[in-house]
Design an enzyme around this catalytic site. Structure first.
Site, PDB file in Angstrom:
ATOM      1  N   GLY A  14       0.779  -1.243   0.000  1.00 53.27           N
ATOM      2  CA  GLY A  14       0.000   0.000   0.000  1.00 53.27           C
ATOM      3  C   GLY A  14       0.802   1.280   0.000  1.00 53.27           C
ATOM      4  O   GLY A  14       0.328   2.316   0.468  1.00 53.27           O
ATOM      5  N   ASN A  16       1.661   3.072  -2.672  1.00 50.48           N
ATOM      6  CA  ASN A  16       1.002   4.017  -3.578  1.00 50.48           C
ATOM      7  C   ASN A  16      -0.275   4.567  -2.948  1.00 50.48           C
ATOM      8  O   ASN A  16      -0.588   5.750  -3.084  1.00 50.48           O
ATOM      9  CB  ASN A  16       0.696   3.353  -4.926  1.00 50.48           C
ATOM     10  CG  ASN A  16       1.912   3.357  -5.829  1.00 50.48           C
ATOM     11  OD1 ASN A  16       2.331   4.405  -6.314  1.00 50.48           O
ATOM     12  ND2 ASN A  16       2.499   2.182  -6.017  1.00 50.48           N
ATOM     13  N   ARG A  68     -15.683 -15.106 -10.200  1.00 50.49           N
ATOM     14  CA  ARG A  68     -15.116 -13.756 -10.257  1.00 50.49           C
ATOM     15  C   ARG A  68     -16.205 -12.688 -10.264  1.00 50.49           C
ATOM     16  O   ARG A  68     -16.058 -11.625  -9.667  1.00 50.49           O
ATOM     17  CB  ARG A  68     -14.229 -13.593 -11.500  1.00 50.49           C
ATOM     18  CG  ARG A  68     -12.927 -14.350 -11.397  1.00 50.49           C
ATOM     19  CD  ARG A  68     -11.974 -13.991 -12.525  1.00 50.49           C
ATOM     20  NE  ARG A  68     -10.741 -14.752 -12.396  1.00 50.49           N
ATOM     21  CZ  ARG A  68      -9.691 -14.388 -11.649  1.00 50.49           C
ATOM     22  NH1 ARG A  68      -9.729 -13.263 -10.976  1.00 50.49           N
ATOM     23  NH2 ARG A  68      -8.617 -15.137 -11.587  1.00 50.49           N
ATOM     24  N   HIS A 112       1.035   0.939 -13.104  1.00 54.45           N
ATOM     25  CA  HIS A 112       1.793  -0.239 -13.532  1.00 54.45           C
ATOM     26  C   HIS A 112       3.280   0.126 -13.564  1.00 54.45           C
ATOM     27  O   HIS A 112       3.645   1.178 -14.096  1.00 54.45           O
ATOM     28  CB  HIS A 112       1.314  -0.689 -14.920  1.00 54.45           C
ATOM     29  CG  HIS A 112       2.029  -1.907 -15.402  1.00 54.45           C
ATOM     30  ND1 HIS A 112       1.752  -3.169 -14.915  1.00 54.45           N
ATOM     31  CD2 HIS A 112       3.038  -2.056 -16.293  1.00 54.45           C
ATOM     32  CE1 HIS A 112       2.554  -4.048 -15.503  1.00 54.45           C
ATOM     33  NE2 HIS A 112       3.339  -3.405 -16.333  1.00 54.45           N
ATOM     34  N   ASP A 148      -3.466  -4.201 -18.313  1.00 51.45           N
ATOM     35  CA  ASP A 148      -2.401  -3.201 -18.526  1.00 51.45           C
ATOM     36  C   ASP A 148      -2.467  -2.557 -19.920  1.00 51.45           C
ATOM     37  O   ASP A 148      -1.425  -2.287 -20.540  1.00 51.45           O
ATOM     38  CB  ASP A 148      -1.007  -3.843 -18.314  1.00 51.45           C
ATOM     39  CG  ASP A 148      -0.850  -4.413 -16.908  1.00 51.45           C
ATOM     40  OD1 ASP A 148      -1.487  -3.882 -15.980  1.00 51.45           O
ATOM     41  OD2 ASP A 148      -0.102  -5.390 -16.755  1.00 51.45           O
ATOM     42  N   GLU A 177       6.571   6.406  -8.925  1.00 51.29           N
ATOM     43  CA  GLU A 177       5.152   6.044  -8.789  1.00 51.29           C
ATOM     44  C   GLU A 177       4.458   6.932  -7.762  1.00 51.29           C
ATOM     45  O   GLU A 177       3.328   7.364  -7.948  1.00 51.29           O
ATOM     46  CB  GLU A 177       5.004   4.579  -8.367  1.00 51.29           C
ATOM     47  CG  GLU A 177       5.450   3.582  -9.425  1.00 51.29           C
ATOM     48  CD  GLU A 177       5.189   2.138  -8.996  1.00 51.29           C
ATOM     49  OE1 GLU A 177       4.148   1.865  -8.404  1.00 51.29           O
ATOM     50  OE2 GLU A 177       6.065   1.291  -9.259  1.00 51.29           O
TER      51      GLU A 177
HETATM   52  C1  GRF Z   1       3.534  -1.076  -7.444  1.00 47.10           C
HETATM   53  O1  GRF Z   1       4.799  -1.284  -8.009  1.00 47.10           O
HETATM   54  C2  GRF Z   1       2.507  -0.861  -8.512  1.00 47.10           C
HETATM   55  O2  GRF Z   1       3.010  -0.209  -9.638  1.00 47.10           O
HETATM   56  C3  GRF Z   1       2.113  -2.266  -8.874  1.00 47.10           C
HETATM   57  O3  GRF Z   1       2.138  -2.975  -7.658  1.00 47.10           O
HETATM   58  C4  GRF Z   1       3.013  -2.328  -6.751  1.00 47.10           C
HETATM   59  C5  GRF Z   1       2.210  -1.997  -5.537  1.00 47.10           C
HETATM   60  O4  GRF Z   1       2.994  -1.477  -4.498  1.00 47.10           O
HETATM   61  N1  GRF Z   1       0.834  -2.287  -9.548  1.00 47.10           N
HETATM   62  P1  GRF Z   1       2.299  -0.777  -3.271  1.00 47.10           P
HETATM   63  O5  GRF Z   1       1.330  -1.773  -2.654  1.00 47.10           O
HETATM   64  O6  GRF Z   1       1.581   0.439  -3.783  1.00 47.10           O
HETATM   65  O7  GRF Z   1       3.403  -0.426  -2.337  1.00 47.10           O
END
Ligand code: GRF
Length: 219
Positions: A14, A16, A68, A112, A148, A177
Site C-alpha cells: 500500500g 502508492n 469472479r 503499472h 495493462d 510512482e
Molecule cells: C507497485 O509497483 C505498482 O506499480 C504495482 O504494484 C506495486 C504496488 O505497491 N501495480 P504498493 O502496494 O503500492 O506499495
C-alpha cells in the site's frame, strides 16, 4: 467544486495508496480517499489507512472461488455503499471481470511499474533488466478489460543504471510512482482528461507540461 470520492483497491504493502492519502490531505486536492478496500484481510496497507482515519473494507476473494463475477459484485456493493466516484487500483492483484470494468469505464485508474506498452504483466523490473532497457518507469492508465492496456494518462521515467539489480531499479521506479499517481488522479478528478480515439488528452493536448516526469525533473 466538490472533491471526488475515491476508493483505493489494494492487496498488500500500500505504498502508492499511502502516497494518494498524503496528497489528499491537502484540502485543495480535488479528491478525497473515502475508502481503502483490500481483498486480503492482512494487507499491510490496511493498517496505514486505518491509522490515517480512512474507512476500510475487506472483500476476501477466497470464498468466491472461481466466481469472479460474485467477488466483483461484492466489491461493487462496497463502492456503492461509500458513494465512490473514482477507483484507483494500487497493487490490487485480482483480475476484474469485463462487467465490473465496464461499470467504471473512464473512472478507474491503475498504476503499472513499466513504461507501457512495454512489459505488461508481472516481474517488470526483472524483464526490463533482462531486455537491456536503458530507460524504465511507471504508467498510470485507465483500466480496460484487457490487462495493462487502457489509455495512458501519465508516465514517469527513470534511467537504468549499469549496476542495477531488480531491487534497486524497483526502488527508483517506486519513488516515481509515488509522485505520478497523485498527479494522474488530480488530472482525472479535475476533469482535465478526455479520451479521444483511445488516447488521453489532458487539457486538450497529448502531453502537457507536468504530466510526464523525466529523470532528474523536480517533483
Ligand atoms: C507497485 O509497483 C505498482 O506499480 C504495482 O504494484 C506495486 C504496488 O505497491 N501495480 P504498493 O502496494 O503500492 O506499495
Amino acid at each position: 467544486m466538490s472533491r471526488k470520492r475515491v476508493a483505493v483497491l489494494i492487496s498488500g504493502r500500500g505504498s502508492n495508496m499511502a502516497a494518494l492519502i498524503e496528497a489528499a490531505k491537502d484540502r485543495n486536492y480535488p479528491a478525497e480517499i473515502a475508502l481503502v478496500l483490500s481483498n486480503k484481510a492482512h494487507a499491510a496497507g490496511l493498517d496505514i489507512a486505518r491509522a490515517a482515519g480512512i474507512a476500510t473494507a475487506v472483500v476476501d476473494h477466497t470464498p468466491f472461488g472461481k466466481d469472479r463475477a460474485g467477488f466483483d459484485a461484492a466489491v461493487q456493493a462496497a463502492l456503492v455503499e461509500r458513494r465512490i466516484e473514482l477507483v484507483c487500483l494500487a497493487g490490487f492483484m485480482r483480475l476484474l471481470t469485463p462487467g465490473f470494468v465496464g461499470q467504471w469505464r473512464e473512472r478507474m485508474l491503475n498504476i503499472h511499474p513499466s513504461l507501457l506498452p512495454a512489459f505488461k504483466g508481472l516481474d517488470t523490473h526483472k524483464r526490463a533488466l533482462a531486455a537491456g532497457a536503458k530507460i524504465h518507469g511507471a504508467t498510470v492508465h485507465f483500466v480496460v478489460a484487457e490487462l495493462d492496456s487502457g489509455p495512458i494518462i501519465a508516465q514517469g521515467a527513470v534511467a537504468v543504471h549499469a549496476d542495477d539489480t531488480e531491487e534497486t531499479l524497483a526502488a527508483r521506479v517506486l519513488a516515481v510512482e509515488h509522485r505520478l499517481y497523485p498527479l494522474a488522479l488530480k488530472l482525472v478528478a479535475e476533469g482535465r482528461v478526455r479520451i479521444v480515439d483511445g488516447h488521453c488528452l489532458i487539457d486538450g493536448v497529448p502531453v502537457p507540461d507536468g504530466a510526464t516526469l523525466v529523470p532528474g525533473a523536480p517533483a
